[in-house]
Design an enzyme around this catalytic site. Sequence first.
Site, PDB file in Angstrom:
ATOM      1  N   GLU A   1     -10.050  -1.979   4.488  1.00  0.00           N
ATOM      2  CA  GLU A   1     -10.520  -1.514   5.691  1.00  0.00           C
ATOM      3  C   GLU A   1     -11.784  -2.487   5.924  1.00  0.00           C
ATOM      4  OE1 GLU A   1      -8.941   0.055   7.642  1.00  0.00           O
ATOM      5  OE2 GLU A   1      -8.085   2.126   6.842  1.00  0.00           O
TER       6      GLU A   1
ATOM      7  N   ASP B   1       0.782  -1.145  -0.086  1.00  0.00           N
ATOM      8  CA  ASP B   1       0.082  -0.085  -0.085  1.00  0.00           C
ATOM      9  C   ASP B   1       0.957   1.087  -0.249  1.00  0.00           C
ATOM     10  OD1 ASP B   1       0.975  -0.525   2.781  1.00  0.00           O
ATOM     11  OD2 ASP B   1      -1.091  -0.928   3.324  1.00  0.00           O
TER      12      ASP B   1
ATOM     13  N   HIS C   1      -7.784  -4.438   9.610  1.00  0.00           N
ATOM     14  CA  HIS C   1      -7.410  -4.383   8.288  1.00  0.00           C
ATOM     15  C   HIS C   1      -6.128  -5.018   7.905  1.00  0.00           C
ATOM     16  CE1 HIS C   1      -5.173  -0.134   8.619  1.00  0.00           C
ATOM     17  NE2 HIS C   1      -4.462  -1.232   8.694  1.00  0.00           N
TER      18      HIS C   1
ATOM     19  N   ASN D   1      -8.024  -2.247  13.701  1.00  0.00           N
ATOM     20  CA  ASN D   1      -9.593  -2.474  13.291  1.00  0.00           C
ATOM     21  C   ASN D   1      -9.448  -3.933  12.253  1.00  0.00           C
ATOM     22  OD1 ASN D   1      -8.238  -1.764  10.957  1.00  0.00           O
ATOM     23  ND2 ASN D   1      -9.652  -0.103  10.723  1.00  0.00           N
TER      24      ASN D   1
HETATM   25  C1  GLP Z   1      -0.881   0.263   8.160  1.00  0.00           C
HETATM   26  C2  GLP Z   1      -0.644  -0.253   7.050  1.00  0.00           C
HETATM   27  C3  GLP Z   1      -0.798  -1.515   6.977  1.00  0.00           C
HETATM   28  C4  GLP Z   1      -0.095  -2.092   8.344  1.00  0.00           C
HETATM   29  C5  GLP Z   1      -1.023  -2.114   9.486  1.00  0.00           C
HETATM   30  C6  GLP Z   1      -0.064  -2.257  10.885  1.00  0.00           C
HETATM   31  O1  GLP Z   1      -1.866   1.238   8.679  1.00  0.00           O
HETATM   32  N1  GLP Z   1      -1.495   0.040   6.103  1.00  0.00           N
HETATM   33  O2  GLP Z   1      -0.121  -2.462   5.962  1.00  0.00           O
HETATM   34  O3  GLP Z   1       0.229  -3.629   8.349  1.00  0.00           O
HETATM   35  O4  GLP Z   1      -1.348  -0.653   9.366  1.00  0.00           O
HETATM   36  O5  GLP Z   1       0.420  -1.173  11.088  1.00  0.00           O
HETATM   37  P1  GLP Z   1       1.526  -1.042  12.191  1.00  0.00           P
HETATM   38  O6  GLP Z   1       2.396  -2.250  11.765  1.00  0.00           O
HETATM   39  O7  GLP Z   1       2.314   0.201  12.268  1.00  0.00           O
HETATM   40  O8  GLP Z   1       1.003  -1.514  13.433  1.00  0.00           O
END
Ligand code: GLP
Length: 264
Positions: free
Chosen positions: A158, A80, A153, A151
Amino acid sequence: MPAPAQSSTTAAGQLFIFDHPEPLWEAAADQIAQTIRRQQGRATLGLATGSTPRALYRILARHHQEGGLSFQNVSTYNLDEYYPISPLDPNSYRLYMHQHLFSKIDIPPNRAHVLDGTVPESAVEAHCAEFERWIEHDGGLDLQLLGIGRNGHIGFNEPSNLPPDQAAALPTRKMPLHPVTRADAARDFGGNEAHVPAFALTLGTRAILSARAILILATGPSKAEAVAKAIQGPVSSQVPASFLHTVAPKVTWMIDRAAAQALR
Ligand code: GLP
């Protein structure tokens, strides 16, 4: 691989629980290195950003620098990118990948793909479709690395109210960010949610679930609820990580004790 404290087969895939994050990063790096070696160096990897894989990338860079692991013939596709965002922006995932991995290994720049947060609005759909075609042209993903949002995702897919079969087959596309995601991202944007881009481009659930192997990582207590819902709850569009149930035989979860604390 460093031995996990506990391992079990769940409805959402093989689950490894580690007492501490450090051996978890080592085990995850080992799985990625093995994927590359098994493919004689020609692996196609789906990569993730966020705070979760940072330590893992440090170890992968060490595998390259000290262990001779070469990325010369590896292709990578990131999950992403914020939209819109310049690759020069300190919060772009393009810069994150450069800083944490690409600049530390020998991957040729034209093999390291990140969705482009600068394409004009009118070209987003074509760019996203092209990104999926590039992956197919590279033989499909041998391994997709995932984190999980609070959440539930995956990537920026989402929670939604779509029927699960539709939500699990979404294409790569532009997505409005969920309020929980925006709140969590604010820490990277000077603590100000208003500075978080409203949208992102994300690899779709269809492409993620099509990978030949999926490695999902979670550490820390803030992920415990999402992990428990994804692994032990029903398949639900409200928890996109629960779609991993539908491809469980190829899924590996590596989580630490803190992220495992809500599992029953
Ligand atoms: C982010 C990214 C995801 C990531 C997730 C967890 O917003 N879009 O690809 O895996 O949320 O993020 P983090 O590892 O900082 O908790």
